[in-house]
Design a protein around this motif. Structure first.
Motif, PDB file in Angstrom:
ATOM      1  N   TRP A  88       0.828  -1.241   0.025  1.00 12.74           N
ATOM      2  CA  TRP A  88       0.290  -0.193   0.328  1.00 12.74           C
ATOM      3  C   TRP A  88       0.686   1.127   0.105  1.00 12.74           C
ATOM      4  O   TRP A  88       1.748   1.451   1.096  1.00 12.74           O
ATOM      5  N   ARG A 134       2.246   5.525  -0.560  1.00 10.98           N
ATOM      6  CA  ARG A 134       1.858   6.567  -0.138  1.00 10.98           C
ATOM      7  C   ARG A 134       0.896   7.774  -0.959  1.00 10.98           C
ATOM      8  O   ARG A 134       0.552   8.471  -0.501  1.00 10.98           O
ATOM      9  N   ASN A 135       0.492   7.114  -2.034  1.00  6.72           N
ATOM     10  CA  ASN A 135      -0.300   7.868  -2.904  1.00  6.72           C
ATOM     11  C   ASN A 135      -1.840   7.061  -2.809  1.00  6.72           C
ATOM     12  O   ASN A 135      -2.837   7.458  -3.005  1.00  6.72           O
ATOM     13  N   ASN A 136      -2.010   6.699  -1.232  1.00  2.00           N
ATOM     14  CA  ASN A 136      -3.060   5.672  -1.565  1.00  2.00           C
ATOM     15  C   ASN A 136      -3.539   4.385  -2.487  1.00  2.00           C
ATOM     16  O   ASN A 136      -4.612   4.673  -2.640  1.00  2.00           O
ATOM     17  N   GLN A 182       9.515   5.274  -1.959  1.00  2.00           N
ATOM     18  CA  GLN A 182       8.868   6.401  -1.520  1.00  2.00           C
ATOM     19  C   GLN A 182       8.153   7.192  -1.608  1.00  2.00           C
ATOM     20  O   GLN A 182       7.019   7.674  -0.666  1.00  2.00           O
ATOM     21  N   ALA A 240       6.214   7.403  -4.509  1.00  3.44           N
ATOM     22  CA  ALA A 240       4.746   6.825  -4.951  1.00  3.44           C
ATOM     23  C   ALA A 240       5.239   7.029  -6.314  1.00  3.44           C
ATOM     24  O   ALA A 240       3.800   7.027  -6.428  1.00  3.44           O
ATOM     25  N   HIS A 249      14.288   4.447   3.084  1.00  3.85           N
ATOM     26  CA  HIS A 249      13.319   5.522   3.057  1.00  3.85           C
ATOM     27  C   HIS A 249      14.704   7.045   3.118  1.00  3.85           C
ATOM     28  O   HIS A 249      13.691   7.834   2.588  1.00  3.85           O
ATOM     29  N   SER A 282      -2.717   1.208   5.442  1.00  3.47           N
ATOM     30  CA  SER A 282      -3.249   2.486   4.771  1.00  3.47           C
ATOM     31  C   SER A 282      -1.567   3.903   5.154  1.00  3.47           C
ATOM     32  O   SER A 282      -1.514   3.398   6.132  1.00  3.47           O
ATOM     33  N   PRO A 283      -1.429   4.541   3.909  1.00  4.14           N
ATOM     34  CA  PRO A 283      -0.883   5.460   3.878  1.00  4.14           C
ATOM     35  C   PRO A 283      -1.261   6.172   5.615  1.00  4.14           C
ATOM     36  O   PRO A 283       0.045   7.361   6.245  1.00  4.14           O
ATOM     37  N   ASP A 284      -2.119   6.554   6.125  1.00  5.18           N
ATOM     38  CA  ASP A 284      -2.614   7.464   6.607  1.00  5.18           C
ATOM     39  C   ASP A 284      -2.477   6.537   8.379  1.00  5.18           C
ATOM     40  O   ASP A 284      -2.800   7.231   9.536  1.00  5.18           O
TER      41      ASP A 284
END
Length: 462
Positions: free
Chosen positions: A151, A153-155, A195, A197, A237, A417-419
Motif C-alpha cells: 500500500w 503513500r499515494n493511497n 517512498q 509512490a 526511506h 494504509s498511508p494514514d
C-alpha cells in the motif's frame, strides 16, 4: 479552571513579567543571522530516545571525590557558607512564593487533565467486530514466502493476482491493470512502492526485477543480479534511489537505480531463501529474515563488507514478518513461521531480545500502530487452532488486547494504509479484507462508517 483566567493570573506576577519589559522596546544590533535548524537533517526519534532514556551520570576518572566536593562548595555556597545557586533568576521577594505556588498549581491541573483525557480515550477505543470492506482477489497465490501486496503513500494498493498486477485506488475504488506476464512460469512474487509512490518495484519467479512507472503504466528498466525468484524488496526511506532485494538464491542485493550498473553490493549471509527485508525509518539499518530461521541487522555504511551488525538466532522457523517501531528508532519486531510462532522484540542498539511472545501460530505479517503503542500480527497455520486471525498487542509489555477473526482461511500478509488507520490482509481464500484496527476511538460497540455499505458485499478487484 478557565485557561484565560489562569494565564492572566500568571502574567500579573512580577516574577513572570518584569516591569522593565512594559516600557519602550530595546533595539539590538546583531552581527550575523539566527540559527535556523533543518529538520530534514535531524534524527528526531533518536534525539527523543536519548533525552528520555535514563542514563548514568558521567564521572571523569581524572578527578577524585575530594576535588568534586570542593568544586561543588565553590559553586553552591556563598562566602559565609550558606547555600547559594548561581545564574538563578529571582523575582521580587513579595511575589516569588506566590508565583511558584501558581506554577505548581497549573502543572498539577494540566497533568490531571492529560491523565483524564488519556483514560477516556483508552476506555472509548474498541476493536471493530468485522471487516470494513472485502475485495475479491482471484488467482492470489497461496504462498507464505512471497510478498505480493503493498500500500503506497499515494493511497494505491498494488496486488499481484496470478500473472497480472493490479492497482486499486481507495478513494474511488478504481482498478487499473498495470501489467500481465506472458509466461506461465514467470509471475510476480514481490511488490514494493518507492517512498515518493511514483515507482513500483516488481520481483518475479524467474529472477527478474523490474521498475514500473505507476502513472504511465510503462516499464522503466530491468535490474539484474539474481538467479532465482525475488521474494522480497524494500526501498531505503532516506536514499530513495536505493532498492534492496532478497532472493531464493540466498543473496541480498543493493541496487542504485540511477546508474547502468545497478548492483552496488551483494551479501550472501543467509543459508536459505531471503523472504523478509525492511529498511528502518531513518534509512540507516536494514533487517533481513530468511528460511534459515535467522534475522540479520545491517548498517547501511558497512553492507559492502558483508559484516552484519547483529545476527539473531532465536527463531525456530522461517522469518518473513519484520517491522521497525515508528516511535523507537532502535526497536525491531520479527515473527517466525509455523514451527516457531513467536513474536520477538529486539533492541538493535544493544543486540538483545526485549520481549518474546508465543502466539502458537504462523506469523505472516506485522504492522505497528502509529497512533497508539500497539503491534498487529497476522497469522496463518496453527496446530493448536490459534491461526487464521489478527491479534493486537499492547507495547511494550506485549499483552494481547484483542483479536479479529479471519475464519475462512490463513492470512498470507498485511499492509497498512498511508494514514495509519486501516490494515488490509491478503488471505488464501483469495480475498482482501480491510480492518479499521488502528482507526479512531468510538463509544460503545465500534461500528465503521463503511459497515452498512460494504461489509456485507464482496467487491471484485477486477
Amino acid at each position: 479552571m478557565d485557561h484565560q483566567r489562569r494565564l492572566s493570573r500568571l502574567l500579573e506576577t512580577d516574577w513572570y513579567s518584569p516591569r522593565r519589559l512594559l516600557g519602550s522596546p530595546t533595539d539590538f544590533d546583531f552581527q550575523g543571522d539566527r540559527f535556523i535548524p533543518n529538520r530534514s537533517l535531524m534524527n528526531l526519534d533518536q534525539a527523543h530516545g536519548l533525552l528520555t532514556n535514563t542514563t548514568k551520570e558521567f564521572r571523569n576518572p581524572n578527578f577524585n571525590d575530594a576535588y568534586r566536593q570542593k568544586v561543588a562548595e565553590n559553586l553552591n555556597l556563598d562566602s559565609e557558607g550558606k547555600p547559594f545557586r548561581m545564574l538563578v533568576f529571582r523575582g521580587s521577594p513579595k511575589s516569588r512564593r506566590k508565583s511558584y505556588r501558581l506554577i505548581d498549581e497549573l502543572r498539577r491541573e494540566d497533568a490531571e487533565a492529560l491523565r483524564n483525557s488519556t483514560e477516556q480515550i483508552q476506555c472509548r477505543r474498541l476493536l471493530p467486530k468485522k471487516e470494513a470492506r472485502i475485495l475479491d482477489a482471484p488467482n492470489l497465490r497461496n504462498d507464505y514466502y512471497s510478498n505480493m501486496m503493498d500500500w503506497g503513500r499515494n493511497n494505491i494498493l498494488a496486488i499481484a493476482l496470478g500473472l497480472e498486477l493490479y492497482l486499486w485506488k481507495q478513494e474511488n475504488g478504481e482498478v487499473q491493470k498495470l501489467l500481465k506476464v506472458s509466461g506461465e512460469d514467470d509471475f510476480p512474487t514481490s511488490i514494493s512502492w518507492s517512498q515518493d509512490a511514483k515507482t513500483l518495484a516488481v520481483g518475479y519467479m524467474a529472477s527478474k526485477l523490474q521498475l514500473w512507472d505507476a502513472e504511465t503504466s510503462k516499464l522503466i528498466r530491468n535490474l539484474e543480479g539474481h538467479d532465482k525468484r525475488v521474494a522480497t524488496a524494500s526501498w531505503n526511506h532516506w536514499n530513495g534511489h536505493i532498492l534492496t532485494s532478497g532472493s531464493q538464491d540466498k543473496s541480498i542485493i543493493n541496487h542504485d537505480i540511477r546508474v547502468s550498473n545497478n548492483v552496488t553490493s551483494r551479501i550472501n549471509a543467509h543459508t536459505a531463501e531471503v523472504c523478509g527485508l525492511k529498511w528502518s525509518n531513518e534509512g540507516n539499518l536494514l533487517a533481513s529474515g530468511g528460511d534459515d530461521n535467522l534475522v540479520h541487522v545491517w548498517d547501511h555504511s558497512k553492507m559492502s563488507s558483508s559484516k552484519c551488525l547483529h545476527r539473531f538466532r532465536d527463531h525456530r522457523a522461517a522469518v518473513k514478518a519484520l517491522a521497525w517501531c515508528p516511535y523507537q528508532f532502535n526497536v525491531l519486531a520479527s515473527g517466525g513461521g509455523t514451527q516457531d510462532g513467536c513474536i520477538k522484540i529486539w533492541n538493535v542498539q544493544k543486540g538483545t531480545c526485549i520481549r518474546s511472545v508465543d502466539t502458537k501460530a504462523q506469523i505472516c505479517g506485522l504492522e505497528w500502530n502509529r497512533h497508539h503503542k500497539e503491534l498487529l500480527s497476522g497469522h496463518g497455520f496453527s496446530s493448536s487452532g490459534d491461526g487464521q486471525k489478527l491479534c493486537l498487542w499492547k507495547y511494550p509489555h506485549m499483552t494481547k488486547w484483542g483479536e479479529l477473526q479471519h475464519q475462512t482461511s490463513r492470512i498470507l500478509e498485511l499492509s497498512q494504509s498511508p494514514d495509519g488507520l486501516t490494515v488490509v490482509s491478503a488471505a488464501a481464500d483469495e480475498t482482501l479484507r480491510f480492518w479499521e484496527a488502528f482507526g479512531p476511538s468510538g463509544g460503545g460497540d465500534f461500528v465503521s462508517h463503511l459497515d452498512g455499505l460494504l461489509s456485507l458485499k464482496v467487491s471484485p478487484i477486477r
